[in-house]
Design an enzyme around this catalytic site. Sequence first.
Site, PDB file in Angstrom:
ATOM      1  N   CYS A  77     -42.482   3.490 -47.612  1.00 25.73           N
ATOM      2  CA  CYS A  77     -43.687   4.143 -47.092  1.00 25.73           C
ATOM      3  C   CYS A  77     -43.807   5.550 -47.648  1.00 25.73           C
ATOM      4  O   CYS A  77     -43.152   6.474 -47.162  1.00 25.73           O
ATOM      5  CB  CYS A  77     -43.673   4.168 -45.566  1.00 25.73           C
ATOM      6  SG  CYS A  77     -45.175   4.899 -44.849  1.00 25.73           S
ATOM      7  N   CYS A 131     -45.226   8.053 -45.145  1.00 23.25           N
ATOM      8  CA  CYS A 131     -44.245   8.458 -44.132  1.00 23.25           C
ATOM      9  C   CYS A 131     -43.245   9.463 -44.682  1.00 23.25           C
ATOM     10  O   CYS A 131     -42.912  10.457 -44.027  1.00 23.25           O
ATOM     11  CB  CYS A 131     -43.475   7.237 -43.614  1.00 23.25           C
ATOM     12  SG  CYS A 131     -44.481   5.853 -43.082  1.00 23.25           S
ATOM     13  N   ASP A 132     -42.725   9.200 -45.876  1.00 23.25           N
ATOM     14  CA  ASP A 132     -41.554   9.930 -46.369  1.00 23.25           C
ATOM     15  C   ASP A 132     -41.803  10.809 -47.590  1.00 23.25           C
ATOM     16  O   ASP A 132     -40.915  11.550 -48.008  1.00 23.25           O
ATOM     17  CB  ASP A 132     -40.439   8.930 -46.706  1.00 23.25           C
ATOM     18  CG  ASP A 132     -40.015   8.112 -45.494  1.00 23.25           C
ATOM     19  OD1 ASP A 132     -40.089   8.641 -44.375  1.00 23.25           O
ATOM     20  OD2 ASP A 132     -39.629   6.942 -45.666  1.00 23.25           O
TER      21      ASP A 132
END
Length: 321
Positions: free
Chosen positions: A141, A144-145
């Site tokens: 992701c 996300c990261d």
Amino acid sequence: MSENIERIKTLIIGSGPAGYTAAIYASRADLNPVLYTGMEPGGQLTTTTEVDNFPGYPEGIDGPTMMMQLQQQAERFGTEVRIGMITATELSDKVGGIHKVTVDNDKVIEAETIIISTGATAKYLGIPSEQKLRGGGVSACAVCDGFFYKNQDVAIVGAGDTAAEEASYLSNICNKVTMLVRKDYMRASKAMQHRVESIPNIEIKYNTEVDEVLGDQVVEGLRMVNNQTQEKEDIAITGLFIAIGHKPNTDIFAGQLDMDETGYLITEGKSTKTNLPGVFACGDAQDKDYRQAVTAAGTGCMAALDAERYLASIETPEEVA
């Protein structure tokens, strides 16, 4: 009623942000929810180290801790959290009907409402070095990261719209993005292809696959292989993003609930209602577009509210034991 059969108002299947948020709302509405965690208690966030984009955590929080806190909050209001896997379902198509599920091939739960929050599983390449470094620089992701790799060199694997979108996203954060495409063309739409091709710090390598992720505790580099010439090349990176798709964990509902060609459950309009009365779907099991913890939590809230309204609209067929 047999010892192996239990009647309840609300059954929640799955324990990610969607499931636990549904549990918080359902328990506060006196629906006495029972939540079964499934094979991966806490969902995908338990494999994430730092969560920096969930509201309310100004310093960030690690995924497992966040999910533990969500569980504790749900239990505080009366949710019964159980370890177990739903192995069979027999869903009613009648308003006010009772839905039956089997837990671990043994116990039968009869529920007036079911909230499905089984999530989706990110697809990985499956090579040992990749699996070893999941959470240590290997992620599925970018949204996300990606922030953790600001001004660093990263690589992304994939050829579809999602891979192109994530490569574009990473290009705004990272120093350089190397995009590995297995074939000699991308599957992404022409618009997305033109977009990534026009970004100067994205390098697209066609006919290229991951041979090995380099590093002991964290990602330090990537060994790529050209699948036409077998020529290998090492590059220094700190993050590797896998964008080859997700598989919703919905196989157990096949033939009973409407789903799209990839298995995502179809819900009505802006609601969480499935095609069967009293069955609601939330989180990544029905969301293939956003796949974020905060959006999953939002649909978990919606599912609990939909279940509460559904129960209020029908005459309870039998007093809950």
